[in-house]
Motif scaffolding. Structure first.
Motif, short mmCIF file in Angstrom:
data_model
loop_
_atom_site.label_atom_id
_atom_site.label_comp_id
_atom_site.label_asym_id
_atom_site.label_seq_id
_atom_site.Cartn_x
_atom_site.Cartn_y
_atom_site.Cartn_z
N GLN A 5 16.35 35.46 -48.36
CA GLN A 5 15.58 36.70 -48.25
C GLN A 5 16.43 37.69 -47.47
O GLN A 5 16.64 37.52 -46.28
N ILE A 6 16.91 38.70 -48.16
CA ILE A 6 17.89 39.61 -47.58
C ILE A 6 17.21 40.91 -47.15
O ILE A 6 16.46 41.52 -47.92
N CYS A 7 17.47 41.32 -45.92
CA CYS A 7 16.99 42.60 -45.40
C CYS A 7 18.17 43.56 -45.30
O CYS A 7 19.30 43.14 -45.09
N TRP B 7 7.29 34.93 -43.32
CA TRP B 7 7.89 34.24 -44.47
C TRP B 7 9.38 34.05 -44.25
O TRP B 7 10.12 35.00 -44.11
N GLY B 8 9.82 32.81 -44.28
CA GLY B 8 11.24 32.50 -44.22
C GLY B 8 11.73 32.17 -42.82
O GLY B 8 11.14 32.54 -41.81
N LEU B 9 12.84 31.44 -42.78
CA LEU B 9 13.48 31.05 -41.52
C LEU B 9 14.66 31.98 -41.26
O LEU B 9 15.55 32.12 -42.10
N GLY C 238 8.93 26.10 -47.07
CA GLY C 238 8.69 26.60 -45.73
C GLY C 238 9.95 27.16 -45.08
O GLY C 238 11.06 26.94 -45.57
N PRO C 239 9.76 27.84 -43.97
CA PRO C 239 8.45 28.22 -43.44
C PRO C 239 7.90 29.42 -44.20
O PRO C 239 8.58 30.43 -44.37
N ILE C 240 6.67 29.28 -44.71
CA ILE C 240 6.02 30.37 -45.42
C ILE C 240 4.64 30.59 -44.82
O ILE C 240 4.18 29.84 -43.96
N ASN C 241 3.99 31.63 -45.31
CA ASN C 241 2.68 32.02 -44.81
C ASN C 241 1.58 31.51 -45.73
O ASN C 241 1.80 31.37 -46.94
N PHE C 242 0.41 31.24 -45.18
CA PHE C 242 -0.75 30.93 -46.01
C PHE C 242 -1.38 32.28 -46.37
O PHE C 242 -2.42 32.66 -45.86
N GLY C 243 -0.68 33.00 -47.25
CA GLY C 243 -1.12 34.34 -47.60
C GLY C 243 0.02 35.12 -48.21
O GLY C 243 0.91 34.56 -48.85
N ASP C 244 0.01 36.43 -48.01
CA ASP C 244 0.97 37.31 -48.66
C ASP C 244 2.38 37.14 -48.09
O ASP C 244 2.56 36.74 -46.94
N ARG C 245 3.37 37.49 -48.91
CA ARG C 245 4.77 37.26 -48.56
C ARG C 245 5.34 38.33 -47.63
O ARG C 245 6.52 38.27 -47.29
#
Length: 390
Positions: A170-172, A134-136, A123-130
């Protein structure tokens, strides 16, 4: 403190309100659309609820004030590379800056997941697609893009003091559109010269009145670029068309590009306008008046940012510079015919060095970092980060 399971419409309203109360004083926060959050928990809208389980709680203090929320879920299809044990998920976490309150929320999710046979929680993640929730967020606390998590900085401490560990980053990435004062790296223009004028290659943006044709090309390019080499599921032309049609209300043709070699799609670069620049004016609502407002702002306003959603090169042309050729062609159109100034690439896991190198080579600058955490219920079990993709 009092923990209440979300069962009624009033509970749902409280679940939404917690997020507002925690974040509303931050000028960079953009309130998500209520419907986007609630759709995650609606079996009619979320296919993952078929065969899955979810629970939500809200937390109140002794004075009946809302101070936290969390969701926990079991998704049988959720599995990260290398996992050999069942992992549950938590998401939609919000909490005041109080470790005891956060621990109560985390403990409740842990017990619920253990009762269902899970051995860890991510977590924190989604109950579904990424691509959603998704992510903190731990770096880059500027206004979020559409359906991206936003949270106070102290959440990182709440997670880590409880015992969560960094499963992956998770890098943007952010890129500026070339202008008179800012040019792309010279290697882009050098690569462009190699293909410019060669009749075997052409770069085009899509046309809304030809979506079935581009859906077929999207399916072909995606399956060659990603499926065999990354273990993803194939994308059928029918599903590709469904995806393009779902994007149609916000789709900007000049942001969706393909490169063809002898009429075969070999490079694909799909982007969408950052509609959060409109969503921020809607206060979470999307009824009739909000839709009219959305349409008017979209039509007459100036959107300066767009978001990269898919980028792929088929294996035989990887490293050829054909992607640079496409970007220079796109740059000409975007610079001369639109108001866009900035591109943000959606998150890429630090377990995927090939994709990270592509973004760096495109000239991307790190704009945000989010973390997907993992908590092992057996505290004596050695923790392992997400394995690196070859």
């Amino acid at each position: 403190m009092k923990l209440t399971e979300v069962l009624s419409k009033n509970d749902e309203r409280a679940f939404i309100k917690v997020h507002i109360l925690i974040n509303e004083k931050d000028p960079n926060w953009i309130r998500p659309l209520d419907k986007d959050v609630l759709s995650v928990f609606d079996p009619k809208q979320n296919k993952y609820l078929q065969g899955g389980e979810v629970v939500r709680w809200v937390l109140k203090d002794n004075n009946d004030r809302l101070i936290g929320r969390i969701a926990a879920f079991v998704n049988k299809r959720y599995k990260s590379k290398g996992d050999n044990f069942p992992v549950g998920g938590i998401g939609f976490f919000d909490c005041i800056d109080n470790q005891e309150s956060a621990n109560l929320l985390f403990d409740s999710a842990k017990v619920w997941l253990m009762q269902r046979g899970m051995q860890a929680m991510d977590g924190p993640i989604n109950f579904g697609d990424r691509d959603k929730w998704w992510g903190l967020l731990t770096e880059g606390f500027h206004p979020p893009i559409y359906n991206m998590n936003f949270n106070p900085s102290y959440y990182q401490r709440l997670f880590e003091e409880y015992g969560f560990k960094n499963f992956y980053n998770q890098i943007c990435w952010s890129l500026s559109v070339a202008s008179d004062s800012h040019q792309l790296d010279p290697k882009f223009y050098e690569s462009h010269k190699k293909f410019d004028g060669n009749p075997d290659f052409k770069a085009v943006y899509i046309k809304k009145d030809q979506l079935p044709k581009f859906a077929q090309d999207m399916s072909t390019a995606y399956n060659k670029a990603w499926v065999k080499h990354e273990g993803n599921k194939e994308l059928s032309p029918q599903l590709a068309l469904k995806l393009l049609n779902s994007m149609k209300p916000v789709l900007d043709e000049k942001l969706m590009w393909f490169v063809y070699h002898k009429n075969e799609p070999v490079v694909m670069w799909l982007n969408l306008p950052d509609i959060n620049q409109i969503i921020k004016h809607l206060n979470g609502q999307f009824g009739v008046w909000a839709k009219i407002k959305f349409f008017l702002i979209k039509t007459f306003g100036k959107n300066s940012s767009f978001v990269g959603i898919v980028f792929g090169v088929v294996p035989e042309f990887q490293g050829s510079g054909l992607d640079y050729f496409m970007i220079v062609e796109a740059e000409k159109v975007i610079k001369s015919q639109t108001n866009y100034k900035k591109l943000e690439l959606y998150w890429q896991g630090d377990f995927n060095p090939k994709m990270l190198n592509i973004s760096k080579n495109l000239g991307g600058k790190k704009s945000r970092n989010l973390i997907t955490y993992r908590y092992l219920f057996d505290r004596n079990k050695p923790f392992e980060r997400h394995p690196i993709l070859e």
